[in-house]
Design a protein around this motif. Structure first.
Motif, short mmCIF file in Angstrom:
data_model
loop_
_atom_site.label_atom_id
_atom_site.label_comp_id
_atom_site.label_asym_id
_atom_site.label_seq_id
_atom_site.Cartn_x
_atom_site.Cartn_y
_atom_site.Cartn_z
N THR A 2 19.17 13.00 3.53
CA THR A 2 19.29 14.45 3.48
C THR A 2 20.73 14.85 3.21
O THR A 2 21.65 14.31 3.80
N GLN A 3 20.91 15.79 2.30
CA GLN A 3 22.26 16.28 2.01
C GLN A 3 22.62 17.39 2.98
O GLN A 3 21.78 18.23 3.30
N LEU A 4 23.85 17.38 3.45
CA LEU A 4 24.32 18.43 4.34
C LEU A 4 25.09 19.47 3.54
O LEU A 4 26.28 19.66 3.71
N ASP A 5 24.38 20.13 2.63
CA ASP A 5 24.94 21.19 1.82
C ASP A 5 24.20 22.49 2.13
O ASP A 5 23.00 22.47 2.40
N ALA A 6 24.91 23.60 2.08
CA ALA A 6 24.30 24.90 2.33
C ALA A 6 23.08 25.10 1.43
O ALA A 6 23.09 24.71 0.27
N GLY A 7 22.04 25.70 2.00
CA GLY A 7 20.83 26.00 1.25
C GLY A 7 19.74 24.96 1.39
O GLY A 7 18.62 25.21 0.98
N HIS A 8 20.04 23.80 1.97
CA HIS A 8 19.03 22.76 2.14
C HIS A 8 18.26 22.95 3.44
O HIS A 8 18.80 23.43 4.42
N GLU A 9 17.00 22.54 3.40
CA GLU A 9 16.20 22.49 4.61
C GLU A 9 16.34 21.08 5.18
O GLU A 9 16.23 20.10 4.44
N ILE A 10 16.63 20.99 6.47
CA ILE A 10 16.84 19.70 7.11
C ILE A 10 16.10 19.67 8.45
O ILE A 10 15.62 20.71 8.92
N VAL A 11 16.02 18.51 9.05
CA VAL A 11 15.40 18.36 10.36
C VAL A 11 16.51 18.29 11.41
O VAL A 11 17.50 17.58 11.23
N ALA A 12 16.34 19.04 12.48
CA ALA A 12 17.31 19.05 13.58
C ALA A 12 16.60 18.69 14.88
O ALA A 12 15.41 18.95 15.05
N PHE A 13 17.35 18.12 15.79
CA PHE A 13 16.89 17.71 17.11
C PHE A 13 17.47 18.72 18.11
O PHE A 13 18.69 18.89 18.17
N VAL A 55 15.02 23.33 9.85
CA VAL A 55 15.98 24.43 9.83
C VAL A 55 16.62 24.51 8.44
O VAL A 55 16.60 23.55 7.68
N PHE A 56 17.18 25.68 8.15
CA PHE A 56 17.98 25.86 6.94
C PHE A 56 19.45 25.73 7.32
O PHE A 56 19.88 26.27 8.34
N LEU A 57 20.20 25.04 6.50
CA LEU A 57 21.64 24.90 6.69
C LEU A 57 22.34 25.99 5.89
O LEU A 57 22.16 26.08 4.68
N HIS A 58 23.13 26.82 6.57
CA HIS A 58 23.81 27.93 5.91
C HIS A 58 25.27 27.62 5.59
O HIS A 58 25.88 28.29 4.77
N GLY A 59 25.82 26.63 6.26
CA GLY A 59 27.22 26.29 6.06
C GLY A 59 27.78 25.71 7.35
O GLY A 59 27.03 25.35 8.25
N PHE A 60 29.09 25.65 7.44
CA PHE A 60 29.75 25.08 8.61
C PHE A 60 30.76 26.07 9.18
O PHE A 60 31.47 26.73 8.43
N GLU A 61 30.82 26.17 10.51
CA GLU A 61 31.80 27.02 11.17
C GLU A 61 33.18 26.39 11.01
O GLU A 61 33.34 25.19 11.20
N LYS A 62 34.16 27.20 10.68
CA LYS A 62 35.50 26.67 10.41
C LYS A 62 36.18 26.12 11.65
O LYS A 62 36.80 25.07 11.60
N HIS A 63 36.05 26.80 12.78
CA HIS A 63 36.82 26.39 13.95
C HIS A 63 36.29 25.13 14.64
O HIS A 63 37.06 24.34 15.15
N LYS A 64 34.98 24.91 14.66
CA LYS A 64 34.42 23.74 15.34
C LYS A 64 33.76 22.75 14.39
O LYS A 64 33.43 21.65 14.78
N GLY A 65 33.51 23.17 13.17
CA GLY A 65 32.87 22.30 12.21
C GLY A 65 31.38 22.12 12.42
O GLY A 65 30.76 21.26 11.81
N GLN A 66 30.78 22.94 13.29
CA GLN A 66 29.35 22.83 13.54
C GLN A 66 28.58 23.49 12.40
O GLN A 66 29.01 24.47 11.82
N ALA A 67 27.42 22.91 12.11
CA ALA A 67 26.56 23.46 11.07
C ALA A 67 25.93 24.77 11.56
O ALA A 67 25.48 24.85 12.70
N GLN A 68 25.89 25.77 10.70
CA GLN A 68 25.22 27.03 11.00
C GLN A 68 23.78 26.92 10.51
O GLN A 68 23.55 26.69 9.32
N LEU A 69 22.83 27.11 11.42
CA LEU A 69 21.43 26.87 11.10
C LEU A 69 20.56 28.09 11.41
O LEU A 69 20.93 28.93 12.21
N SER A 70 19.38 28.10 10.80
CA SER A 70 18.33 29.06 11.19
C SER A 70 16.99 28.34 11.04
O SER A 70 16.85 27.40 10.25
#
Length: 73
Positions: A2-13, A55-70
């Motif tokens: 799975t690519q960790l690029d914005a706009g991709h659907e991925i599986v999260a735990f 979940v959908f990956l929207h991008g990464f938060e700048k301060h913590k580097g966490q992925a922004q998901l929905s």
């Protein structure tokens, strides 16, 4: 793989529920957060800790580097 690029659907735990955020784990040790209220409401209603969810990956938060998901499905 799975690519960790914005706009991709991925599986999260789902790791943890907090009042305003759900913490998730993605592949390769990357952490993600779900802050979107509709997504949080759906996940809290139908899923528990340890669940695998799409979940959908929207991008990464700048301060913590966490992925922004929905929630996607």
């Amino acid at each position: 793989i799975t690519q960790l690029d914005a706009g991709h659907e991925i599986v999260a735990f789902i790791k943890n529920y907090r009042r305003d955020v759900i913490f998730c784990s993605l592949n390769l040790g990357v952490s993600g957060v779900i802050r979107d209220p509709p997504s949080r409401n759906t996940l809290e209603k139908f899923n528990s800790f340890g669940a695998l969810v799409y979940v959908f990956l929207h991008g990464f938060e700048k301060h913590k580097g966490q992925a922004q998901l929905s929630f996607s499905r």
